[in-house]
Write a protein that holds these residues in place. Structure first.
Motif, mmCIF file in Angstrom:
data_model
loop_
_atom_site.group_PDB
_atom_site.id
_atom_site.type_symbol
_atom_site.label_atom_id
_atom_site.label_comp_id
_atom_site.label_asym_id
_atom_site.label_seq_id
_atom_site.Cartn_x
_atom_site.Cartn_y
_atom_site.Cartn_z
ATOM 1 N N PRO A 242 10.051 -6.034 3.280
ATOM 2 C CA PRO A 242 9.321 -6.444 4.274
ATOM 3 C C PRO A 242 10.227 -7.448 5.030
ATOM 4 O O PRO A 242 11.043 -8.198 4.489
ATOM 5 N N GLY A 243 10.102 -7.418 6.538
ATOM 6 C CA GLY A 243 10.925 -8.267 7.237
ATOM 7 C C GLY A 243 10.773 -9.736 6.925
ATOM 8 O O GLY A 243 11.744 -10.582 7.096
ATOM 9 N N ASP A 244 9.726 -9.928 6.357
ATOM 10 C CA ASP A 244 9.379 -11.426 5.955
ATOM 11 C C ASP A 244 10.576 -12.252 4.907
ATOM 12 O O ASP A 244 10.867 -12.970 4.958
ATOM 13 N N ALA A 245 11.182 -11.133 4.308
ATOM 14 C CA ALA A 245 12.184 -11.511 3.474
ATOM 15 C C ALA A 245 13.167 -11.977 4.109
ATOM 16 O O ALA A 245 14.226 -12.727 3.420
ATOM 17 N N PHE A 246 13.495 -11.755 5.378
ATOM 18 C CA PHE A 246 14.608 -12.062 6.309
ATOM 19 C C PHE A 246 14.204 -12.862 7.391
ATOM 20 O O PHE A 246 15.128 -13.105 8.272
ATOM 21 N N GLY A 247 12.914 -13.419 7.440
ATOM 22 C CA GLY A 247 12.532 -14.181 8.433
ATOM 23 C C GLY A 247 12.085 -13.709 9.416
ATOM 24 O O GLY A 247 11.922 -14.361 10.643
ATOM 25 N N ILE A 248 11.706 -12.450 9.740
ATOM 26 C CA ILE A 248 11.032 -11.694 10.792
ATOM 27 C C ILE A 248 9.990 -10.762 10.309
ATOM 28 O O ILE A 248 10.272 -9.511 10.010
ATOM 29 N N PRO A 249 8.879 -11.426 10.309
ATOM 30 C CA PRO A 249 7.685 -10.234 10.066
ATOM 31 C C PRO A 249 7.534 -9.245 11.069
ATOM 32 O O PRO A 249 7.966 -9.294 12.171
ATOM 33 N N GLY A 250 6.878 -7.920 10.518
ATOM 34 C CA GLY A 250 6.748 -7.081 11.245
ATOM 35 C C GLY A 250 7.810 -6.101 11.287
ATOM 36 O O GLY A 250 7.792 -5.116 12.320
ATOM 37 N N TYR A 251 8.709 -6.102 10.356
ATOM 38 C CA TYR A 251 9.743 -5.339 10.371
ATOM 39 C C TYR A 251 9.887 -4.883 8.596
ATOM 40 O O TYR A 251 9.343 -5.371 8.074
ATOM 41 N N MET A 252 10.735 -4.011 8.892
ATOM 42 C CA MET A 252 11.070 -3.583 7.190
ATOM 43 C C MET A 252 12.611 -3.289 7.446
ATOM 44 O O MET A 252 13.082 -2.693 8.178
ATOM 45 N N ARG A 253 13.385 -3.267 6.048
ATOM 46 C CA ARG A 253 14.572 -2.908 5.993
ATOM 47 C C ARG A 253 14.888 -1.700 5.116
ATOM 48 O O ARG A 253 14.319 -1.943 3.781
ATOM 49 N N LEU A 254 15.406 -0.947 5.523
ATOM 50 C CA LEU A 254 15.530 0.248 4.642
ATOM 51 C C LEU A 254 17.298 0.423 4.143
ATOM 52 O O LEU A 254 18.018 -0.018 4.888
ATOM 53 N N VAL A 255 17.265 0.577 2.724
ATOM 54 C CA VAL A 255 18.825 0.619 2.221
ATOM 55 C C VAL A 255 19.045 2.296 2.301
ATOM 56 O O VAL A 255 18.339 3.221 1.929
ATOM 57 N N ILE A 256 20.263 2.480 2.877
ATOM 58 C CA ILE A 256 20.669 3.876 3.194
ATOM 59 C C ILE A 256 21.662 4.470 2.182
ATOM 60 O O ILE A 256 22.454 5.326 2.478
ATOM 61 N N THR A 257 21.827 3.736 1.170
ATOM 62 C CA THR A 257 22.695 4.214 -0.006
ATOM 63 C C THR A 257 22.575 5.193 -1.159
ATOM 64 O O THR A 257 23.345 5.846 -1.649
ATOM 65 N N ILE A 258 21.106 5.448 -0.810
ATOM 66 C CA ILE A 258 20.647 6.473 -1.959
ATOM 67 C C ILE A 258 20.870 7.911 -1.615
ATOM 68 O O ILE A 258 21.558 8.262 -0.560
ATOM 69 N N PRO A 259 20.801 9.152 -2.500
ATOM 70 C CA PRO A 259 21.266 10.365 -2.332
ATOM 71 C C PRO A 259 20.357 10.960 -0.959
ATOM 72 O O PRO A 259 19.444 10.241 -0.856
ATOM 73 N N LYS A 260 21.158 11.806 -0.264
ATOM 74 C CA LYS A 260 20.486 12.376 0.763
ATOM 75 C C LYS A 260 19.275 12.980 0.691
ATOM 76 O O LYS A 260 18.282 12.890 1.517
ATOM 77 N N LYS B 77 0.847 -1.183 0.170
ATOM 78 C CA LYS B 77 0.024 -0.041 0.071
ATOM 79 C C LYS B 77 1.036 1.292 -0.057
ATOM 80 O O LYS B 77 0.735 2.261 -0.693
ATOM 81 N N MET B 78 1.895 1.160 0.578
ATOM 82 C CA MET B 78 2.932 2.492 0.634
ATOM 83 C C MET B 78 3.497 2.570 -0.511
ATOM 84 O O MET B 78 3.581 3.715 -1.169
ATOM 85 N N MET B 79 3.870 1.644 -1.431
ATOM 86 C CA MET B 79 4.312 1.698 -2.634
ATOM 87 C C MET B 79 3.110 2.308 -3.577
ATOM 88 O O MET B 79 3.480 3.327 -4.498
ATOM 89 N N GLU B 80 1.884 1.922 -3.389
ATOM 90 C CA GLU B 80 0.747 2.305 -4.322
ATOM 91 C C GLU B 80 0.575 3.707 -4.061
ATOM 92 O O GLU B 80 0.325 4.612 -5.057
ATOM 93 N N GLU B 81 0.771 4.184 -2.660
ATOM 94 C CA GLU B 81 0.177 5.415 -2.484
ATOM 95 C C GLU B 81 1.407 6.786 -2.696
ATOM 96 O O GLU B 81 1.223 7.731 -3.020
ATOM 97 N N GLN B 82 2.425 5.901 -2.087
ATOM 98 C CA GLN B 82 3.825 7.220 -1.834
ATOM 99 C C GLN B 82 4.815 6.655 -2.702
ATOM 100 O O GLN B 82 5.852 7.561 -2.789
ATOM 101 N N SER B 83 4.745 5.514 -3.723
ATOM 102 C CA SER B 83 6.063 5.300 -4.403
ATOM 103 C C SER B 83 7.338 5.129 -3.754
ATOM 104 O O SER B 83 8.391 5.450 -4.192
ATOM 105 N N VAL B 84 7.041 4.301 -2.374
ATOM 106 C CA VAL B 84 8.412 4.213 -1.591
ATOM 107 C C VAL B 84 8.311 2.724 -1.401
ATOM 108 O O VAL B 84 6.979 2.350 -1.025
ATOM 109 N N PHE B 85 9.212 1.916 -1.843
ATOM 110 C CA PHE B 85 9.253 0.515 -1.153
ATOM 111 C C PHE B 85 10.577 0.091 -0.393
ATOM 112 O O PHE B 85 11.707 0.447 -1.046
ATOM 113 N N CYS B 86 10.245 -0.386 0.508
ATOM 114 C CA CYS B 86 10.988 -1.103 1.478
ATOM 115 C C CYS B 86 11.056 -2.725 1.591
ATOM 116 O O CYS B 86 9.747 -3.230 1.300
#
Length: 425
Positions: free
Chosen positions: A385-403, A374-383
Motif C-alpha cells: 500500500p502507498g502508506d508504506a511510502f508516505g502516500i495513502p490511497g495508492y499501491m505499488r506493483l512490482v513488475i519483475t515477476i513472470p509475464k 481483503k484482496m490478499m484474502e480473496e485473490q491471493s495477490v498482495f501489493c
C-alpha cells in the motif's frame, strides 16, 4: 605484602532481577514497510497461488537471472583465492578504478579516489547520511514523498530529523520544487533525490534536474543522489545522472550491482564523490573513509570480480532485462487502465508501477491497507500500500515477476475491484 592491602569494596548495587534494556539507537530503528506489513493479517485464499507484487527483489521468482559473464567472473575469483582476506576498507584499488570507469560518462569523470565500495546501496546511503547530518547539531535531511522508506529508517536511527518534499503524480512524479524549497531551513544538511524512482518508476530529465540543483545551490545544501536504478529506463526515456547537470553542487552518488545486474544478495554498493568545488575535500572525504572502517570493507569476492562484471557484461543482457520489465509494465498498465476505481501510472523505468486507488469508490474500506488485506484474502495477490511510502490511497506493483503471473495478477485485481467498486455522486 600485597595480601595485606585493604580489599576494594564494590559500590555497585546488586540486582534482584535481570533487566537488560535495548539502547536508544536500537529503539529508534524502524523498518516502516515491515512494521506496516507485519501488523496486517494476511491470510491468502488457499485455492489460489499467492502472487506477491510487493517484493523489490527481482530474483524471487527465478525468471530474471544475472548474466553468465557475471557468474563466471565471481567463480574465477573464488578459484583464484586471492580475495579471501581483508582488503582496504575503501575497497580494492582495481575494483574502485573499475567503478570509476563505469560511472564516467556524459562529461563526468571519476577517479579511483572518488569511489568507496560499500555493503550494498543501503550501506552507501547510511554512510552518506551519517557523514553529512549531525543529530547533535539538530540537523535534518529532506527526502521524497512518496519515497523509499529506508531513508527515514536510516536517518531516524541516527537521531536525524526527516522532512518530506512532495512529488507530483500529475507531472510524472516530478518534485514539487516550491514545496521542497519550503522545507529547507538553516539546519538542513542534505537533500536526497532518487532518480530513477522507487516507488514511482519515474525518470527526471535534464531540465528538471537542473531546477532541483538550482535550489540546492541557492541554499548551499549538498545532494545525496540515490541512483541504484541507473540506466534501467524504458524506450523513449533517457537516464541522466544528477552529476552530469552543470552545477556547483557537491554530491554523493549511491549505486551498486543489485538491480541492473540482478544480484541484490551480493551486497555490492558504492559511493561516488562528485565535488566540482572542493566542498568535500577535507572533512567529508576523511569522514567517509573513517566510517567505512566500521565494517572493514565490503564483500571481497565480488570486489575481485567487479572489473570483469562491469566491463564484460554484454549490453544484450541489459537490453533483455529492460525489454522484460517494459513488456510487463505495458501488460499491467493495459489491464489496470480499464479497471474502474484505479488509475495506473505508466512507469518510465525501474521495476515498479504506482496505481492510484479511488478510495471513495470503495466505501467498504476505510484505508488502502484494508483493501490490500481483503484482496490478499480473496485473490491471493498482495501489493504494498502507498502508506508504506508516505502516500495513502495508492499501491505499488512490482513488475519483475513472470509475464503469465503479471497477467494473472491483473485479472484477479480486476475481478476484485469489479466486486467492490461503487459509483458515487
Amino acid at each position: 605484602m600485597l595480601d595485606n592491602l585493604p580489599k576494594k569494596t564494590s559500590i555497585i548495587k546488586t540486582k534482584e532481577k535481570w533487566k537488560v534494556s535495548a539502547s536508544t539507537n536500537a529503539k529508534n530503528c524502524k523498518n516502516y514497510i515491515r512494521e506496516l506489513v507485519d501488523n496486517l493479517v494476511l491470510e491468502p485464499n488457499p485455492e489460489k497461488q499467492v502472487i506477491a507484487l510487493s517484493l523489490g527483489d527481482p530474483t524471487v521468482y527465478g525468471n530474471l537471472q544475472t548474466a553468465n559473464e557475471v557468474v563466471e567472473a565471481v567463480l574465477d575469483t573464488v578459484r583464484d583465492g586471492a580475495c579471501n582476506g581483508y582488503v582496504p576498507c575503501l575497497g580494492l584499488p582495481k575494483a574502485r578504478k573499475a567503478v570509476a570507469k563505469y560511472l564516467s560518462r556524459d562529461n563526468v569523470i571519476y577517479e579511483e579516489k572518488d569511489i568507496i565500495l560499500c555493503s550494498g546501496c543501503s550501506h552507501s546511503l547510511e554512510l552518506c547520511i551519517t557523514v553529512l547530518a549531525d543529530p547533535k547539531k539538530g540537523h535534518n535531511i529532506l527526502i521524497p514523498k512518496p519515497g523509499f522508506p529506508l531513508y527515514r529508517t536510516l536517518a531516524e536511527n541516527l537521531g536525524v530529523t526527516v522532512k518530506m518534499y512532495n512529488l507530483l503524480p500529475e507531472a510524472n512524479w516530478e518534485i514539487d520544487l516550491n514545496h521542497m524549497e519550503s522545507q529547507i531551513d538553516e539546519d538542513t544538511a542534505a537533500i536526497i533525490i532518487n532518480n530513477p524512482s522507487n516507488p514511482c518508476g519515474s525518470i527526471f530529465d535534464y531540465n528538471h534536474l537542473k531546477d532541483i540543483l538550482d535550489v540546492a545551490e541557492k541554499y548551499k545544501i549538498p545532494i545525496i543522489a540515490d541512483e541504484i536504478y541507473e540506466r534501467l529506463v524504458f524506450p523513449g526515456n533517457v537516464f541522466v545522472s544528477a552529476t552530469s547537470v552543470s552545477s556547483q553542487v557537491p554530491m554523493l552518488v549511491c549505486g551498486g550491482l543489485a538491480k541492473r545486474f540482478l544480484v541484490p544478495g551480493w551486497r555490492m554498493g558504492w559511493i561516488a564523490i562528485h565535488d566540482p568545488i572542493g566542498a568535500f575535500e577535507n572533512e567529508i572525504r576523511t569522514g567517509l573513509c573513517s566510517l567505512s572502517q566500521k565494517i572493514i570493507g565490503s564483500n571481497t569476492i565480488v570486489q575481485g570480480a567487479l572489473p570483469r562484471i562491469l566491463e564484460c557484461t554484454p549490453q544484450t543482457f541489459h537490453d533483455g532485462l529492460i525489454d522484460t520489465l517494459y513488456e510487463n509494465a505495458r501488460i499491467a498498465y493495459k489491464y489496470l487502465s480499464t479497471v474502474k476505481g484505479l488509475e495506473p501510472f505508466m512507469p518510465q523505468g525501474t521495476m515498479y508501477m504506482m496505481v492510484k486507488i479511488q478510495m471513495k469508490n470503495f466505501p467498504q474500506f476505510s484505508t488502502g491497507l484494508e483493501l490490500m488485506q481483503k484482496m490478499m484474502e480473496e485473490q491471493s495477490v498482495f501489493c504494498l500500500p502507498g502508506d508504506a511510502f508516505g502516500i495513502p490511497g495508492y499501491m505499488r506493483l512490482v513488475i519483475t515477476i513472470p509475464k503469465e503471473l503479471i497477467e494473472e495478477a491483473c485479472k484477479r485485481i480486476t475481478e476484485f475491484c469489479g466486486k467492490y467498486f461503487m459509483e458515487v455522486q
